[in-house]
Design a protein around this motif. Structure first.
Motif, PDB file in Angstrom:
ATOM      1  N   VAL A 149      26.608  48.252 -23.012  1.00  0.00           N
ATOM      2  CA  VAL A 149      25.503  47.336 -23.290  1.00  0.00           C
ATOM      3  C   VAL A 149      25.581  46.167 -22.304  1.00  0.00           C
ATOM      4  CG1 VAL A 149      24.411  45.809 -24.967  1.00  0.00           C
ATOM      5  CG2 VAL A 149      25.481  47.941 -25.727  1.00  0.00           C
ATOM      6  N   ILE A 150      24.489  45.958 -21.568  1.00  0.00           N
ATOM      7  CA  ILE A 150      24.388  44.786 -20.684  1.00  0.00           C
ATOM      8  C   ILE A 150      23.782  43.658 -21.498  1.00  0.00           C
ATOM      9  CG2 ILE A 150      23.445  43.873 -18.539  1.00  0.00           C
ATOM     10  CD1 ILE A 150      23.280  46.682 -17.474  1.00  0.00           C
ATOM     11  N   GLY A 151      24.570  42.634 -21.750  1.00  0.00           N
ATOM     12  CA  GLY A 151      24.109  41.544 -22.597  1.00  0.00           C
ATOM     13  C   GLY A 151      23.157  40.620 -21.875  1.00  0.00           C
ATOM     14  N   SER A 152      22.823  39.547 -22.531  1.00  0.00           N
ATOM     15  CA  SER A 152      21.857  38.592 -21.988  1.00  0.00           C
ATOM     16  C   SER A 152      22.520  37.370 -21.375  1.00  0.00           C
ATOM     17  CB  SER A 152      20.888  38.146 -23.089  1.00  0.00           C
ATOM     18  OG  SER A 152      21.595  37.584 -24.190  1.00  0.00           O
ATOM     19  N   ASN A 153      23.839  37.212 -21.570  1.00  0.00           N
ATOM     20  CA  ASN A 153      24.521  36.002 -21.093  1.00  0.00           C
ATOM     21  C   ASN A 153      25.669  36.332 -20.146  1.00  0.00           C
ATOM     22  OD1 ASN A 153      22.935  34.114 -22.570  1.00  0.00           O
ATOM     23  ND2 ASN A 153      24.054  34.693 -24.420  1.00  0.00           N
ATOM     24  N   ARG A 154      25.344  36.971 -19.016  1.00  0.00           N
ATOM     25  CA  ARG A 154      26.348  37.274 -17.988  1.00  0.00           C
ATOM     26  C   ARG A 154      27.504  38.095 -18.545  1.00  0.00           C
ATOM     27  NH1 ARG A 154      25.302  31.580 -17.266  1.00  0.00           N
ATOM     28  NH2 ARG A 154      23.896  31.268 -15.480  1.00  0.00           N
ATOM     29  N   THR A 155      27.180  39.064 -19.404  1.00  0.00           N
ATOM     30  CA  THR A 155      28.212  39.875 -20.042  1.00  0.00           C
ATOM     31  C   THR A 155      27.822  41.343 -20.002  1.00  0.00           C
ATOM     32  OG1 THR A 155      27.134  39.385 -22.173  1.00  0.00           O
ATOM     33  CG2 THR A 155      29.097  38.101 -21.601  1.00  0.00           C
ATOM     34  N   ILE A 156      28.855  42.192 -19.876  1.00  0.00           N
ATOM     35  CA  ILE A 156      28.702  43.637 -20.005  1.00  0.00           C
ATOM     36  C   ILE A 156      29.758  44.100 -21.003  1.00  0.00           C
ATOM     37  CG2 ILE A 156      28.846  45.861 -18.837  1.00  0.00           C
ATOM     38  CD1 ILE A 156      27.993  44.510 -16.271  1.00  0.00           C
ATOM     39  N   PHE A 157      29.321  44.783 -22.061  1.00  0.00           N
ATOM     40  CA  PHE A 157      30.233  45.284 -23.087  1.00  0.00           C
ATOM     41  C   PHE A 157      30.378  46.790 -22.911  1.00  0.00           C
ATOM     42  CE2 PHE A 157      27.717  41.733 -24.828  1.00  0.00           C
ATOM     43  CZ  PHE A 157      28.732  40.795 -24.967  1.00  0.00           C
ATOM     44  N   PHE A 158      31.623  47.261 -22.840  1.00  0.00           N
ATOM     45  CA  PHE A 158      31.834  48.679 -22.581  1.00  0.00           C
ATOM     46  C   PHE A 158      32.828  49.251 -23.590  1.00  0.00           C
ATOM     47  CE2 PHE A 158      34.875  46.265 -20.101  1.00  0.00           C
ATOM     48  CZ  PHE A 158      36.071  46.946 -20.249  1.00  0.00           C
TER      49      PHE A 158
END
Length: 540
Positions: A149-158
């Motif tokens: 999931v590419i988040g909305s606040n400069r984050t990528i969750f894998f």
């Protein structure tokens, strides 16, 4: 008697000598005044004023290293897995020519990430645990997620089993977009060698101010009355979105209504299985022909700044429903049953709104009067905002299998989207400022009769300083500061290049100057020059 004659001759000789001496001294004074004072004074007063410029510094801009430093932080509860991913991503991105990537690993407590199940909970953990600046990126391992999931606040969750190749693909194609940045820089530097891609051709050039003109076109207002409050929609939708882009440029929003303006082309009628038994088709190839008649009526050239046109066209009942067909003969993917849209690069977007069938049936029963039509403002403004993002240069994420992009909250921009926009605009503005300064320096050095005033000289020196400072800020990873300096450098260089004083004597070259003054000075100079011979003979 002879003595008297001798004395008289001596007196005459003495007087002649005195007269000749006076004439010589007068000639000397005239020569000194004219040649020693008059000519230098004339030369100085008729010389073109030219302030010294830093030609060496401007020439050195060709070797200026423009790079963007970015910090990528990988957070995992497993030290071994985190170190492995960090090493893999470092090795995959080490050959970057534009980016200077600082990739590091940090541990995060397992119980902290295990307590999060939704994207919102993961975003909360990221925001409270890590301090991310503009341009930074966090890759956070999320054991309870089953997809990236590419988040909305400069984050990528894998998820736990994500491999490094997938993360590198996301970084390259969605977040960093180095190929597009390099192409932007190279196409500006060598336009004959590199051709722009679709993203660069579509995006408006850099500017300090943009005008946004929202237009509603109703060809038959006597039949359909559109119930829309453009002022309220602008305030509720456009202004909150544009406020997030205030760092990039200033925006001026205007709106207008146009009536009795039908299409200049006849759509093709196609039978179908609908209750009306037909619909109308606009081929993709003829869509540009819709722009030409609109452009004549939009009054979009009332400002010196670039104008982004957002047009909603209300289809009349006798031409409804109207749909767009691709070049292959298939109907384009509609937004819904009533809305079609298309984009014109560096011009704007058009939304085609078909009236509901029941409204047209009611209008056909009425001999006089109009039928109220209320377009879905959420859909319409959503399309306009999507078109605005593309026209301003906010990149459209590529669709990747196994990757989900977190939906936006209300009208907010994703932080990594804004970072990508700042990067591409900083590169564009910095490159444009360098090229403008180099072109101006080459022009001023080649044509000696162009006036260089103190104002132009100060702007050139200041722009050169700003370019160097902006490049240093980007190299140090200060994205926002570097963007602001690149924007100021671009505007200052453009102001110097377009200064009206540069044309002051451009059409009055030196040969014309001599042609004007020589007829005035030559009659005066001839006697003085001839007297130099008498002066030489008198003394030597």
């Amino acid at each position: 008697m002879s003595n008297m004659n001798t004395n008289s001759e001596q007196v005459v000789d003495n007087n002649s000598c005195i007269d000749e001496r006076y004439r010589v001294y007068a000639s000397i004074s005239f020569a000194i005044l004219l040649i020693g004072i008059g000519v230098p004074l004339w030369w100085q007063t008729t010389a073109v004023p030219r302030v010294p410029l830093p030609y060496t510094g401007i020439s050195a801009l060709s070797n200026l290293n423009t790079s963007i430093r970015s910090r990528i932080l990988i957070a995992s509860s497993s030290h071994a897995r985190g170190e492995l991913l960090t090493a893999y991503i470092k090795n995959a991105l080490q050959n970057s020519t534009l980016y200077k990537l600082d990739i590091s690993y940090t541990a995060i407590p397992e119980n902290r990430v295990n307590s999060a199940f939704s994207t919102h909970e993961h975003e909360k953990i990221a925001s409270t645990t890590f301090n991310l600046r503009a341009g930074d990126l966090l890759l956070l391992e999320a054991p309870n997620l089953y997809t990236i999931v590419i988040g909305s606040n400069r984050t990528i969750f894998f998820p736990v089993k994500t491999n490094g190749a997938k993360l590198v693909q996301i970084l390259s194609q969605v977040i960093l977009r180095e190929k597009s940045l390099v192409l932007t820089r190279d196409a500006l530097t060598e336009p004959t060698k590199y051709s722009l891609d679709e993203e660069n051709r579509r995006r408006f050039p850099a500017s300090s101010t943009f005008d946004i003109l929202l237009t509603l076109v109703n060809p038959h207002p006597e039949q359909l009355k559109v119930k829309w409050n453009l002022a309220a929609l602008t305030k509720d939708y456009l202004e909150p979105f544009l406020n997030q882009l205030s760092l990039m440029a200033n925006f001026s929003v205007k709106s207008q209504w146009l009536y009795l303006m039908p299409l200049d082309i006849t759509p093709k009628q196609i039978p179908d299985s609908s209750p009306s038994g037909k619909h109308y088709a606009l081929l993709e190839d003829i869509l540009p022909q819709l722009i030409t008649p609109l452009e004549k009526k939009l009054a979009s050239q009332v400002s010196l700044y670039p104008c982004i046109n957002l047009v909603m066209y209300i289809v009349p009942c006798d031409g409804s429903p109207l749909h767009i067909y691709t070049r292959t003969g298939h109907r384009s993917k509609p937004l819904n049953n009533y809305v079609e849209a298309f984009l014109s690069p560096r011009w704007g977007g058009v939304v085609i709104s078909n009236p509901p069938p029941e409204a047209c049936k009611e209008a056909s029963r009425l001999t006089n009067g109009t039928v109220d039509v209320i377009p879905n403002h959420v859909t319409m403004m959503g399309v306009f905002l999507a078109q605005l993002k593309l026209l301003l240069g906010i990149p459209q994420p590529d669709e990747l299998s196994g990757v989900i992009i977190s939906p936006l909250d209300e009208l907010n921009l994703r932080a990594w989207e804004l970072d990508a926009l700042l990067r591409i605009r900083a590169i564009e503005q910095l490159t444009s400022a360098k090229l403008t300064l180099q072109s101006l320096a080459q022009l001023l050095e080649k044509i000696s009769n162009i006036v260089i005033t103190d104002t132009v000289g100060n702007r050139i020196n200041y722009a050169l300083e700003l370019v160097q400072r902006a490049a240093n800020k980007l190299h140090d990873g200060e994205l926002e500061e570097g963007f602001v300096l690149s924007k100021e450098a671009f505007l200052t260089a453009e102001a110097a290049f377009t200064d009206p004083s540069l044309l002051a004597l451009l059409y009055f070259p030196d040969d014309q100057k001599y042609a004007v003054y020589i007829p005035l000075f030559l009659p005066v100079m001839i006697p003085v020059l001839l007297s130099l011979k008498n002066i030489k003979r008198y003394f030597f």
